[in-house]
Design a protein around this motif. Structure first.
Motif, PDB file in Angstrom:
ATOM      1  N   ARG A 213       3.216   2.032  -1.872  1.00  0.00           N
ATOM      2  CA  ARG A 213       3.446   2.537  -3.232  1.00  0.00           C
ATOM      3  C   ARG A 213       2.379   3.572  -3.581  1.00  0.00           C
ATOM      4  N   ASP A 214       1.111   3.250  -3.241  1.00  0.00           N
ATOM      5  CA  ASP A 214       0.019   4.196  -3.493  1.00  0.00           C
ATOM      6  C   ASP A 214       0.147   5.408  -2.588  1.00  0.00           C
TER       7      ASP A 214
ATOM      8  N   LEU B 268      -5.563   2.836   3.602  1.00  0.00           N
ATOM      9  CA  LEU B 268      -4.600   3.740   2.985  1.00  0.00           C
ATOM     10  C   LEU B 268      -4.886   5.179   3.425  1.00  0.00           C
TER      11      LEU B 268
ATOM     12  N   LYS C  31     -10.722   0.778 -10.350  1.00  0.00           N
ATOM     13  CA  LYS C  31     -11.109   0.125  -9.097  1.00  0.00           C
ATOM     14  C   LYS C  31     -12.614  -0.105  -9.160  1.00  0.00           C
TER      15      LYS C  31
ATOM     16  N   MET D  95       0.828  -1.211   0.000  1.00  0.00           N
ATOM     17  CA  MET D  95       0.000   0.000   0.000  1.00  0.00           C
ATOM     18  C   MET D  95       0.864   1.262   0.000  1.00  0.00           C
TER      19      MET D  95
ATOM     20  N   SER E 295      -5.339  -3.138 -13.718  1.00  0.00           N
ATOM     21  CA  SER E 295      -4.322  -2.137 -14.071  1.00  0.00           C
ATOM     22  C   SER E 295      -3.357  -2.722 -15.089  1.00  0.00           C
TER      23      SER E 295
ATOM     24  N   GLY F 218      -0.634  -1.649  -6.481  1.00  0.00           N
ATOM     25  CA  GLY F 218      -0.231  -1.323  -5.108  1.00  0.00           C
ATOM     26  C   GLY F 218      -1.265  -1.851  -4.146  1.00  0.00           C
ATOM     27  N   SER F 219      -1.949  -0.964  -3.463  1.00  0.00           N
ATOM     28  CA  SER F 219      -2.943  -1.405  -2.497  1.00  0.00           C
ATOM     29  C   SER F 219      -3.996  -2.277  -3.167  1.00  0.00           C
TER      30      SER F 219
ATOM     31  N   LYS G 147       0.358   9.189  -3.974  1.00  0.00           N
ATOM     32  CA  LYS G 147      -0.670  10.194  -3.641  1.00  0.00           C
ATOM     33  C   LYS G 147      -0.065  11.377  -2.906  1.00  0.00           C
TER      34      LYS G 147
END
Lengths: 253, 356, 182
Positions: free
Chosen positions: B265-266, B343, C4, B263, C55, C60-61, B270
Motif C-alpha cells: 500500500r505504501d 520498503l 513514524k 507494505m 495514523s 500500511g508498512s 510512493k
C-alpha cells in the motif's frame, strides 16, 4: 454359522462376519469390551477410538460410534475428545504395535494426564496385520519376519512391560494385565475390562488393561499351540496381575 | 465480551479473536514466536467455558485436535514451522476425515531447527501440504491485527461449510508486532452450523457412525478421493480472497502476502506520487490461490514482481496463474538481523524492472 | 495524519514504556497504531529502540526504516542511529544530560533537553523518559497531554499508584520546558 452376538446384548453386533483370523485373541477381547459396555448401560454414549492394525477392526462388531485414528495416536485423540465431551465414555483399543511402538509417547502422556479414559491394549507379541514383524513386546528369541534368528536383546532390547511403566503414575486408577489363555483367564479379563470402564464412568481417572492373546497367523502356529504359548511363555514374561485398583473410591462428581 | 479496541501483539489478537468467535478448546505446545497465542488462550478460555490443553508435542497436539474436532465443537491450535511440520500427519487425516478445525502458523526462518526470527518460509508446506495424499488445506494469510480479527469468522465459516481444516499463516515479524485492533463482541460462528448430522457423539440420537479414512476396498479409496476432488474444485471456484489496488492501468504489479502485502500500500502510494504506474495484488487466501486476480490483469501490465520473506515459494503460484503471459520477477530474503526486504528495497527493485 | 516514531534508549531508561504510552494514548484518541520491536543492526546489548507508527488511517508498512519524523535519543550510544533515522523536516529529541558532542543537522530540527537532570530534580532519574515524552507531545502535537496523563493514571496507577503523581509531574515539566523552548 449361528450368529451368537445377540446373546451378549445390543452392543456386540456380528452381522458382519469378523475379519479376525481363526483363533485370534481379538475376538475374545472385543466381546469382553462389548459386554462391559452393555453391562454398564453406557452403549449410547460410548465412543471407540481404535488404532491401526487388527485392533482397528474391533469397532465393526459394536453398535457404537467409532473413530479410526492415525497410527498410535488414539490416546491423544481420546484426550481431545474427552476434553470436549466429558460426559461421553471414551476408550481406545489397539494392539501392541500401535499402542507401545509408534504410540508409546501418546499413551504414556495420556495415562499421566489422568483424565478418565480407558485403554485396552491387546498384546500378541507381533505386528499381525502386516504379516508377523517384531513388535516392542516380541519375546526374547522369538522368530518373526524381521527377527529371523529370533529377537536379539543386545540390539533390540527386552520386551516392553507397559503397565509396569505406568505403575508410578498417580493419575492411573485402574491398571491390570490379563490373558485369554484359558476360560478362567477370560473370566478374570472380563472383570478387569469392566472395572476399567467403571473407573471412567465414576470419573476417577485413567484406566489401562493389557490383554495377552495369541496370534496363530502371525506366529505361524496352530490355534491350540498358540493358546498353549499364551498360557506359558507369554504369561511367564508378561505376568497377569492387577497392579492397581482404586475403583472402589467414591464417585468423583 | 463486548467489542473493544485493544493494544495487542498479533499473536494475542489471534487468541482473542479465536475465543471471541467461538473456539472452546485450544491445544498447543510452546514454540517461539507462537507461544503467546497459547499463553493468552490459557488465561482467557475458562471465561468462555473452554480450556487450553498443553500437550507433550505438536504430534500429540494435532492428534488431540483431531479427536476434539470429531465432536463437532470448534477447536484450534497454534504453532510455528517445526511444530507445523509435526502436525501434518493429523492435518492430512483431518482433511480426509472432513473434520473442521482452525490452525495458526506463526512462520519463522527454516529449514531444520531454523531461527526464531519471522519469515514466510511455510508457504509451500501450508499450501502443498506436508502429508501424503491428494488433499488441500484452506490457507488464509491476514496481514495485520485488524485483519486477524476480521478474518477469523471467515475461517470458521469455511471450516464448517466445507468440513475441513483452515490454516492461518502469519510471518513471525507481524506475529510479534503490537497494534491497535478492534476485537469483535463474542459470537460463536460455529453454532451457525449444524453438526448433528455428522459429529461422532454417541448413538443416543443416530445409528452407529464410524469415522473411517482407510480403504476397506480399493473402491473406497477411489470414492473418498473423488469426493474430496469435487469439494476442492468448489472451494477453488468460490473461495479465492485477495486485495487488489491500482492495477487498471499498471505497468508493473507487485504481488505479496502478509506483511509485504501490507507494505505494498505504501509502495504504490510512493511510486504513484512519482508518476510510476504500479499496482498490487495481495493474496489473502493462499489456497485456494487467487488466480482470478491474475486472469483479470489488463494488457498494460508488462511485469510482475513477487516479494516474499523466503527464497521464492508463492512465486510458483503466480507463475502458474499467469502461465507465461507476463514475466514474473522475484525479490526475497530470509534470516539475518533484518529478516525481510525493506520498503526501500522493494521500491528500488520495482524501479529497476520498470527501467529495463 | 501519519507519524513514524522511534524511541531509543539504553537499558533501564524506559524508552519502550514511552512507546507504549504513546500507543495506548493513540487508541484513546481513536487513532491506529503499530509498534514493532528492534530489528536491524542497531540491536545491541542494553540498547533498545521501539518503533511506533500513529495514523488516522489503516497503517500500511508497520516497519520504520530510517524514515522517522519523530525520534528520541535518551543516551549517547544510540544517538548516532537516531540521527541517521530521521527524515528531512522531522524532529530529533535528544537527552542533553547524556549526549555529548551532538552532530549538526540542517535537514531536520534537533531539540536538546537535559531530561535526566530534570528527572533527578523531580526525585528520580527514572522518570527522565516521561519528561522527554512531555517534550515530544509539546513539540509535535502527536497526542494531547491530557490523553497521556490519563494513560499514566491507568497503567502506572494500576501497579504503582504512589508513582502516578511523579510521572505526571515529569510529563508536565517536559511539556512546559518544550513550550518555552519553541
Amino acid at each position: 454359522m449361528e450368529n451368537l452376538s445377540a446373546k451378549y446384548g445390543k452392543t456386540l453386533n456380528l452381522d458382519k462376519l469378523t475379519s479376525y483370523c481363526p483363533g485370534c485373541g481379538h475376538g475374545i477381547v472385543t466381546r469382553l469390551v462389548a459386554e462391559a459396555i452393555e453391562s454398564l448401560g453406557i452403549m449410547s454414549r460410548t465412543i471407540s477410538i481404535v488404532g491401526i492394525g487388527c485392533g482397528g477392526f474391533s469397532h465393526h462388531y459394536m453398535d457404537i460410534d467409532a473413530i479410526e485414528a492415525t497410527h498410535g495416536r488414539s490416546p491423544s485423540f481420546a484426550i481431545g475428545y474427552k476434553l470436549a465431551r466429558p460426559d461421553n465414555i471414551v476408550f481406545t483399543y489397539a494392539g501392541d504395535g500401535d499402542t507401545c511402538a509408534i504410540g508409546l509417547g501418546d499413551l504414556m502422556h495420556a495415562a499421566n494426564k489422568g483424565m478418565p479414559i480407558t485403554t485396552i491394549m491387546v498384546n500378541n507379541t507381533v505386528f499381525g496385520m502386516t504379516g508377523g514383524q517384531m513388535s516392542p513386546t516380541t519375546l526374547e528369541g522369538q522368530v518373526t519376519t524381521t527377527t529371523t534368528k529370533g529377537r536379539a536383546v543386545p540390539h533390540q532390547g527386552y520386551p516392553l512391560l507397559v503397565p509396569e511403566m505406568m505403575r508410578a503414575m498417580p493419575g492411573v486408577k485402574y491398571l491390570a494385565r490379563e490373558s485369554v489363555a484359558t476360560p478362567k483367564d477370560v473370566r478374570k479379563a472380563k472383570k478387569s475390562i469392566r472395572k476399567a470402564f467403571e473407573c471412567q464412568v465414576k470419573g476417577l481417572g485413567y484406566a489401562f488393561v493389557e490383554v495377552i492373546v495369541p496370534c496363530p497367523t502371525g506366529l505361524k502356529m496352530n490355534v491350540k499351540d498358540s493358546y498353549a504359548r499364551c498360557g506359558n511363555e507369554m504369561t511367564d514374561y508378561f505376568k497377569p496381575q492387577v497392579f492397581k485398583d482404586e475403583t472402589e473410591q467414591s464417585d468423583v462428581a | 465480551m463486548a467489542q473493544e479496541t485493544l493494544f495487542l501483539k498479533n499473536t494475542e489478537a489471534f487468541a482473542e479473536s479465536l475465543a471471541r468467535c467461538g473456539v472452546k478448546y485450544h491445544f498447543a505446545y510452546p514454540i517461539t514466536p507462537a507461544t503467546d497465542v497459547m499463553k493468552r488462550m490459557a488465561v482467557i478460555l475458562p471465561a468462555y467455558g473452554g480450556e487450553m490443553m498443553q500437550m507433550e508435542s505438536e504430534l500429540a497436539v494435532s492428534s488431540a485436535l483431531a479427536g476434539a474436532a470429531c465432536t463437532g465443537k470448534l477447536v484450534a491450535t497454534s504453532s510455528s514451522g517445526p511444530g507445523l511440520t509435526l502436525m501434518h500427519e493429523a492435518i492430512g487425516f483431518m482433511c480426509a476425515a472432513e473434520l473442521p478445525c482452525l490452525l495458526v502458523d506463526s512462520m519463522r526462518v527454516g529449514p531444520g531447527d531454523g531461527d526464531i526470527l519471522g519469515a514466510q518460509s511455510d508457504y509451500y508446506v501450508a499450501t502443498r501440504g506436508g502429508a501424503h495424499g491428494d488433499y488441500h488445506t484452506i490457507v488464509l494469510a491476514p496481514s495485520s491485527g485488524q485483519e486477524i480479527a476480521d478474518i477469523v469468522p471467515t475461517g470458521i465459516k469455511l471450516a464448517y461449510t466445507y468440513r475441513t481444516p483452515v490454516l492461518f499463516v502469519i510471518d513471525g515479524v507481524s506475529a510479534q508486532t503490537t497494534e491497535s485492533t478492534t476485537l469483535p463482541a463474542y459470537h460463536d460462528y460455529s453454532a451457525e452450523f449444524d453438526t448433528a448430522g455428522w459429529a461422532f457423539t454417541g448413538t443416543q440420537d443416530h445409528p452407529k457412525r464410524a469415522l473411517i479414512t482407510g480403504s476397506y476396498s480399493h473402491q473406497d479409496g477411489y470414492d473418498l478421493n473423488e469426493k474430496l476432488r469435487a469439494k476442492y474444485a468448489t472451494i477453488r471456484e468460490k473461495e479465492q480472497l485477495w486485495e487488489q489496488e491500482q492495477t487498471e492501468d499498471a505497468e508493473i504489479v507487485v504481488v505479496a502476502f502478509g506483511i509485504h502485502g501490507r507494505m505494498c500500500r505504501d509502495l504504490v502510494a510512493k511510486m504513484r506520487a512519482e508518476g510510476k504506474k504500479v499496482g498490487f495484488i495481495r493474496p489473502i487466501s493462499l489456497w485456494p490461490f487467487p488466480e482470478l486476480a491474475f486472469a483479470g490483469l489488463p494488457d498494460s501490465v508488462k511485469n510482475i514482481l513477487v516479494v516474499e520473506m523466503n527464497h521464492g515459494q508463492m512465486v510458483d503460484d503466480v507463475r502458474l496463474a499467469v502461465n507465461g503471459r507476463i514475466p514474473v520477477h522475484f525479490l526475497g530474503k530470509t534470516g539475518g538481523d533484518m529478516p525481510m526486504n525493506t520498503l526501500a528495497e522493494m521500491i528500488a527493485e520495482a524501479n529497476r524492472i520498470l527501467g529495463e | 495524519m501519519l507519524h513514524k516514531c522511534m524511541f531509543s534508549g539504553s537499558g533501564g531508561q524506559g524508552s519502550a514504556l514511552m512507546a507504549k504510552m504513546v500507543c495506548l494514548g493513540a487508541i484513546k484518541e481513536n487513532l491506529k497504531v503499530v509498534m514493532t520491536q528492534t530489528y536491524g543492526i542497531e540491536q545491541r546489548g542494553g540498547d533498545s529502540t521501539a518503533y511506533v507508527i500513529v495514523s488516522d488511517e489503516p497503517i500500511g508498512s508497520p516497519i520504520v526504516e530510517n524514515d522517522a519524523d519523530i525520534a528520541v535519543a535518551l543516551s549517547q550510544s544510540i544517538y548516532g542511529n537516531c540521527f541517521a533515522g530521521v527524515v528531512p523536516d522531522g524532529m530529533l529529541f535528544t537527552n542533553s544530560s547524556m549526549v555529548d558532542n551532538p552532530k549538526e543537522s540542517d535537514a531536520f530540527k534537533q531539540v536538546f533537553l537535559p531530561v535526566s537532570d530534570t528527572a533527578v530534580q523531580l526525585g528520580t532519574v527514572r522518570c527522565a523518559n516521561m519528561v522527554m515524552l512531555g517534550a515530544v507531545l509539546a513539540g509535535t502535537g502527536l497526542l494531547k497531554l491530557e490523553t497521556v496523563e490519563e494513560v499514566v493514571r491507568e497503567t502506572i496507577g494500576n501497579k504503582k499508584p504512589q508513582l502516578v503523581e511523579l510521572n505526571i509531574e515529569a510529563l508536565r515539566s517536559g511539556y512546559s520546558a518544550m513550550k518555552k523552548e519553541s
